[in-house]
Design an enzyme around this catalytic site. Structure first.
Site, PDB file in Angstrom:
ATOM      1  N   CYS A 128     -67.864  -6.391   5.391  1.00 57.96           N
ATOM      2  CA  CYS A 128     -68.078  -7.082   4.108  1.00 57.96           C
ATOM      3  C   CYS A 128     -68.897  -6.260   3.110  1.00 57.96           C
ATOM      4  CB  CYS A 128     -68.743  -8.431   4.348  1.00 57.96           C
ATOM      5  SG  CYS A 128     -70.047  -8.400   5.590  1.00 57.96           S
ATOM      6  N   HIS A 252     -73.470 -11.298  -0.498  1.00 61.40           N
ATOM      7  CA  HIS A 252     -74.277 -10.092  -0.332  1.00 61.40           C
ATOM      8  C   HIS A 252     -74.583  -9.473  -1.700  1.00 61.40           C
ATOM      9  CE1 HIS A 252     -73.477 -10.390   3.821  1.00 61.40           C
ATOM     10  NE2 HIS A 252     -72.593  -9.424   3.993  1.00 61.40           N
TER      11      HIS A 252
END
Ligand code: A2P
Length: 351
Positions: A128, A252
């Protein structure tokens, strides 16, 4: 007619989003099969306006499946992806099981879709934190050349799964109630010690290598090189990473410090290149306090970029801040986007 799709890990943080991405997909979908462990047999998961019954993942489960999206951990992918391929499915694997195999494409559709042409049934979905960074760096590399990257991450707990997200919520509640914190999962289930994530920051994601780097940091280094330069050990782009877990549930954030080749490019030029780039949204106006925030990225498929500025000391070096939903562009959406891209390139078709 349409695609028969299986989601392995359908009860998990990523799997539930994969089902959502299948429901939203522009591909024709004939059927959807929700697979998980034996523990979940007979449970239901939401799909469109209704539910799907969950079945156990077995070798026989993939009969008639065209597209199998895996997100149930590396060992499950290693165990069952070959059976899915044997049954005639294309596997898009969200785990790290196959990412570094030289003949398995590691793909972010905005960056290296052509790598899909070389597939032998399995396509690896990158980590990710790698995906959102290379999506933002590729337009810069194309326009100005890219020499090196120093990234520091601020990663959400959902990257460690639904149970890690629950651990953050439970610990936060316990801390506010003045009760003892009992960390059991983070920083990583596979290491010996566990530390609180509530009101904390942990500079460990995944286990450490003997060289002092965490596995997550090496993933960002090797995967970035494989995706952007075609080889996990390429020296065409220098990369280093420091990966940190912070008490955010989803999305994130990354501070990316990078060197370009073009000596004349300005921050405005970089902003313009990113404005024209697929999958990227520029949110960059300090005078209006406009910059990407994790909370605002949740539920969106794009990578948000801001704080674009030249380094004050080093010519050709710039900084930027990128933010994305780690469960969507970082996982479920990138996987489904790979399937959609393969369809558009004529690499797959419904049986
Ligand atoms: P289950 O709910 O049956 O344990 P997360 O990343 O959020 O922790 O989710 C992990 C996913 O992987 C879940 O859907 C989980 O299903 C699934 N999973 C775990 N072990 C297996 C297994 N042995 N076979 C198939 N799926 C598994």
């Amino acid at each position: 007619s349409g695609y028969h799709v299986a989601v392995v890990g359908a009860t998990g943080a990523v799997g539930t989003r994969m089902l959502k991405m299948v429901a939203e997909s522009k591909l024709p979908i004939a059927s959807v099969l929700a697979l998980a462990s034996k523990r979940s047999e007979g449970k239901t998961v939401p799909f469109r306006d209704g539910t799907l019954t969950v079945h156990e993942t077995t070798d026989d489960a993939f009969k008639g499946i065209d597209i199998a999206l895996f997100s149930a951990g590396g060992s499950v992918s290693k165990r069952f992806a070959p059976a899915a391929v044997k049954a005639g499915a294309v596997v898009v694997d969200n785990t790290s099981a196959f990412r570094m195999e030289p003949d398995i494409p590691l793909v972010v559709p905005e960056v290296n879709p052509e790598a899909l042409r070389t597939h032998h049934g399995i396509i690896a979905n990158p980590n990710c934190s790698t995906i959102q960074m290379v999506t933002a760096l590729e337009p810069i590399r194309k326009a100005f050349g890219l020499k090196q990257v120093v990234v520091s991450t601020y990663q959400a707990v959902s990257g460690a799964g639904q149970s890690a997200m629950n651990e953050l919520f439970d610990e936060t509640q316990a801390a506010l109630d003045d009760k003892p914190l009992e960390p059991k999962i983070l920083p990583t289930a596979s290491d010996k010690k566990h530390y609180p994530i509530a009101f904390n920051a942990l500079p460990q994601i995944d286990v450490f290598e003997p060289d002092g780097y965490s596995h997550e940091e090496w993933k960002m280094i090797h995967e970035t090189k494989k995706i952007m330069a075609g080889d996990m050990n390429s020296d065409a782009i220098k990369v280093t990473a420091t990966c940190v877990r912070i008490p955010v549930p989803i999305a994130h954030s990354e501070e990316v410090y990078f060197e370009i080749e073009d000596a004349n490019a300005t921050a405005d030029d970089i902003r313009a290149a990113l404005n024209d780039a697929p999958g990227v949204v520029v949110q960059d106006d300090p005078s209006q306090q406009l910059y990407p925030q994790a909370m605002n990225a949740v539920g969106s498929k794009e990578v948000f970029v801001g704080r674009i500025r030249p380094d004050a000391e080093n010519p050709r070096f710039f900084h930027m801040w990128d933010v994305s939903d780690n469960l969507l562009k970082g996982a479920a959406w990138n996987s489904m986007q790979i399937a959609e891209t393969m369809d558009a390139m004529g690499l797959i078709q419904p049986k």
